[in-house]
Design a protein around this motif. Sequence first.
Motif, PDB file in Angstrom:
ATOM      1  N   ALA A 341       0.812  -1.084  -0.019  1.00  0.00           N
ATOM      2  CA  ALA A 341       0.010  -0.056   0.061  1.00  0.00           C
ATOM      3  C   ALA A 341       0.912   1.259  -0.107  1.00  0.00           C
ATOM      4  O   ALA A 341       0.364   2.282  -0.463  1.00  0.00           O
ATOM      5  CB  ALA A 341      -1.055  -0.170   1.127  1.00  0.00           C
ATOM      6  N   GLU A 342       2.134   1.092   0.566  1.00  0.00           N
ATOM      7  CA  GLU A 342       3.088   2.275   0.086  1.00  0.00           C
ATOM      8  C   GLU A 342       4.058   2.251  -0.744  1.00  0.00           C
ATOM      9  O   GLU A 342       4.176   3.269  -1.498  1.00  0.00           O
ATOM     10  CB  GLU A 342       3.853   2.309   1.660  1.00  0.00           C
ATOM     11  CG  GLU A 342       3.310   2.846   3.006  1.00  0.00           C
ATOM     12  CD  GLU A 342       4.188   3.202   3.961  1.00  0.00           C
ATOM     13  OE1 GLU A 342       4.137   4.090   4.230  1.00  0.00           O
ATOM     14  OE2 GLU A 342       4.739   2.046   4.484  1.00  0.00           O
ATOM     15  N   MET A 343       4.429   0.969  -1.023  1.00  0.00           N
ATOM     16  CA  MET A 343       5.555   0.809  -2.076  1.00  0.00           C
ATOM     17  C   MET A 343       5.227   0.200  -3.500  1.00  0.00           C
ATOM     18  O   MET A 343       5.925   0.137  -4.141  1.00  0.00           O
ATOM     19  CB  MET A 343       6.587  -0.117  -1.696  1.00  0.00           C
ATOM     20  CG  MET A 343       7.467   0.470  -0.309  1.00  0.00           C
ATOM     21  SD  MET A 343       8.662   2.006  -0.611  1.00  0.00           S
ATOM     22  CE  MET A 343       7.526   3.115  -0.115  1.00  0.00           C
ATOM     23  N   THR A 437      10.693   5.662  -5.455  1.00  0.00           N
ATOM     24  CA  THR A 437       9.813   5.168  -6.352  1.00  0.00           C
ATOM     25  C   THR A 437       8.534   4.812  -5.796  1.00  0.00           C
ATOM     26  O   THR A 437       7.523   5.112  -6.414  1.00  0.00           O
ATOM     27  CB  THR A 437      10.321   3.734  -7.093  1.00  0.00           C
ATOM     28  OG1 THR A 437      11.691   4.037  -7.407  1.00  0.00           O
ATOM     29  CG2 THR A 437       9.580   3.204  -8.174  1.00  0.00           C
ATOM     30  N   GLY A 438       8.254   4.275  -4.560  1.00  0.00           N
ATOM     31  CA  GLY A 438       7.146   4.018  -4.209  1.00  0.00           C
ATOM     32  C   GLY A 438       6.307   5.063  -3.788  1.00  0.00           C
ATOM     33  O   GLY A 438       5.088   5.410  -3.846  1.00  0.00           O
ATOM     34  N   GLU A 439       7.120   6.156  -3.259  1.00  0.00           N
ATOM     35  CA  GLU A 439       6.190   7.503  -2.899  1.00  0.00           C
ATOM     36  C   GLU A 439       5.870   8.132  -4.056  1.00  0.00           C
ATOM     37  O   GLU A 439       4.847   8.877  -4.121  1.00  0.00           O
ATOM     38  CB  GLU A 439       7.278   8.208  -2.159  1.00  0.00           C
ATOM     39  CG  GLU A 439       7.666   7.886  -0.652  1.00  0.00           C
ATOM     40  CD  GLU A 439       8.529   8.790   0.149  1.00  0.00           C
ATOM     41  OE1 GLU A 439       9.011   9.817  -0.413  1.00  0.00           O
ATOM     42  OE2 GLU A 439       8.609   8.540   1.492  1.00  0.00           O
ATOM     43  N   ASP A 440       6.712   7.883  -5.153  1.00  0.00           N
ATOM     44  CA  ASP A 440       6.379   8.955  -6.466  1.00  0.00           C
ATOM     45  C   ASP A 440       4.811   7.825  -7.246  1.00  0.00           C
ATOM     46  O   ASP A 440       4.300   8.336  -8.084  1.00  0.00           O
ATOM     47  CB  ASP A 440       7.438   8.761  -7.519  1.00  0.00           C
ATOM     48  CG  ASP A 440       8.571   9.610  -7.066  1.00  0.00           C
ATOM     49  OD1 ASP A 440       8.145  10.584  -5.984  1.00  0.00           O
ATOM     50  OD2 ASP A 440       9.448   9.657  -7.487  1.00  0.00           O
ATOM     51  N   MET A 441       4.900   6.645  -6.878  1.00  0.00           N
ATOM     52  CA  MET A 441       3.701   5.628  -7.664  1.00  0.00           C
ATOM     53  C   MET A 441       2.561   6.371  -7.288  1.00  0.00           C
ATOM     54  O   MET A 441       2.260   6.420  -6.024  1.00  0.00           O
ATOM     55  CB  MET A 441       4.021   4.225  -7.144  1.00  0.00           C
ATOM     56  CG  MET A 441       3.516   3.200  -7.933  1.00  0.00           C
ATOM     57  SD  MET A 441       3.625   1.553  -7.451  1.00  0.00           S
ATOM     58  CE  MET A 441       5.401   1.510  -7.770  1.00  0.00           C
ATOM     59  N   TYR A 445      -2.037   2.492  -8.164  1.00  0.00           N
ATOM     60  CA  TYR A 445      -1.082   1.193  -8.357  1.00  0.00           C
ATOM     61  C   TYR A 445      -0.462   0.663  -7.188  1.00  0.00           C
ATOM     62  O   TYR A 445       0.444  -0.184  -7.252  1.00  0.00           O
ATOM     63  CB  TYR A 445       0.162   1.541  -9.313  1.00  0.00           C
ATOM     64  CG  TYR A 445      -0.429   1.983 -10.646  1.00  0.00           C
ATOM     65  CD1 TYR A 445      -1.122   1.100 -11.555  1.00  0.00           C
ATOM     66  CD2 TYR A 445      -0.236   3.200 -11.569  1.00  0.00           C
ATOM     67  CE1 TYR A 445      -1.393   1.288 -12.703  1.00  0.00           C
ATOM     68  CE2 TYR A 445      -0.697   3.618 -12.538  1.00  0.00           C
ATOM     69  CZ  TYR A 445      -1.112   2.494 -13.241  1.00  0.00           C
ATOM     70  OH  TYR A 445      -1.758   2.815 -14.424  1.00  0.00           O
ATOM     71  N   LYS A 446      -1.062   0.900  -5.965  1.00  0.00           N
ATOM     72  CA  LYS A 446      -0.499   0.550  -4.506  1.00  0.00           C
ATOM     73  C   LYS A 446      -1.733  -0.128  -3.797  1.00  0.00           C
ATOM     74  O   LYS A 446      -2.110   0.435  -2.860  1.00  0.00           O
ATOM     75  CB  LYS A 446       0.161   1.672  -3.703  1.00  0.00           C
ATOM     76  CG  LYS A 446       1.189   2.352  -4.692  1.00  0.00           C
ATOM     77  CD  LYS A 446       1.879   3.095  -3.869  1.00  0.00           C
ATOM     78  CE  LYS A 446       1.319   4.376  -3.557  1.00  0.00           C
ATOM     79  NZ  LYS A 446       2.442   5.437  -2.875  1.00  0.00           N
TER      80      LYS A 446
END
Length: 460
Positions: A341-343, A437-441, A445-446
């Motif tokens: 859910a974060e990454m 990358t996870g924060e930018d996604m 998509y999470k």
Amino acid sequence: MQPFSVLDLFKVGIGPSSSHTLGPMRAAERFAHKLGELGLLSQVEQVRVSLYGSLALTGVGHSTDKAVILGLTGLDASIVDPNEAELTFQTVKTTQKLMLNGAIPIRFDPDESIRFFGDIFLPEHPNGLRFCALDEHGIELEQQTWFSVGGGAIANELAKDAQNRDLLQEFPDNRPYPFLNATELMEHCANNSLSIAEIVQLNEATLQGGEDAVNDWVDSIVSTMIACMNRGLTMDGSLPGGINVQRRAKRMAEQLNSKEKDEFSVMDWVSVYALAVNEENAAGGRVVTAPTNGSAGVIPAVLLYLKNHRNNLPDHWQSTFLITCAAIGWLYKRNASISAAEMGCQGEIGVASSMAAAGMAAILGGTADQVEHAAEIAMEHHLGMTCDPVAGLVQVPCIERNAFGAIKAIQAARMSLSEPGDHCVSLDECIETMRQTGEDMVSKYKETAQGGLAVNVVVC
């Protein structure tokens, strides 16, 4: 402050999701237990549960509603039998009564008492849930907010600035080799002529009360992993959830046993091992978070590859393998996240593959530098992987991804062993890249089932 053990990366629980099933179940159990501690159980007339963000959007497919019901009844996720869990859930749904903390009967209609707020994301974490106990007059007796932060771990309050916590804050104990990142871990290895597993073994022996406790932990985790895989190899038919995904591990194993071996047979077996575990997870069976339920098949598949298809393994290799895996997984958990859910899925399958690659490299004689390199290679080629479960179920593409994560791990370990360890990208740099990358996604998509395969696959 409660000392954190890297062994906490591996938890025993039921499927299908560590963040959406195991975590909420543990949080609900804590809440029910707290009501007992406060002497409030006899005053409770009803309990309301609010699920937020990702927990709400994919909660039904991930059995979050079932999880909170089981936790409120006081069932322990680490020991509950999956059949007992299902019977308890169905009984509550049918009777609309729940034995709160196993002691006090209350009215509980899941359709009324569990509310889903998919459009609200609590600022601390995408996986938020709130419990509220009310008396007969509707007056609030107790309220708690929890966050399911990945791998079955839960927290009341999240530290937002982990990078600025120092060693004394994070390790208020006497473990000999504390470390916050891969660089510090590698310095301990170099300065003391010890492997990653030896460093962690010494730390954990201090923390757990002796080496025997660590060895018992290894035996318990390995036996649970193998039991899960073995059960998966005996089962067939469709998985629950309504999209008619068929179990394949048993059929594939039978085909492999009936035909002549070729140069790819071993890789086929790796896939079978991974599929067997994650089909069990999808069915709500007993699994080990490694580091999550959704990625539970990667590390057991590599473990079984080593056990069944490699010769001349060193003494105590299973301990070395798992402890090395745990060390690498903890670096991701501390400095980024293992929550999809974060990454996105890079935080689950990617981390599991990285852990398994490091463990295998250690078993096959890799130096500490080569083990670190193996972990970095495996993650580097999972960066950006999204989490887009079809129908919100931990089935498509999750089950197959475990097989590919295991195969990538094996190849990453083999590549690292052909190199001296003087690679260009460090594990710390790769972990930080995964975090960014996870924060930018974007959130669809999470683990929200709002993008990717989840919206392009027509489910009838």
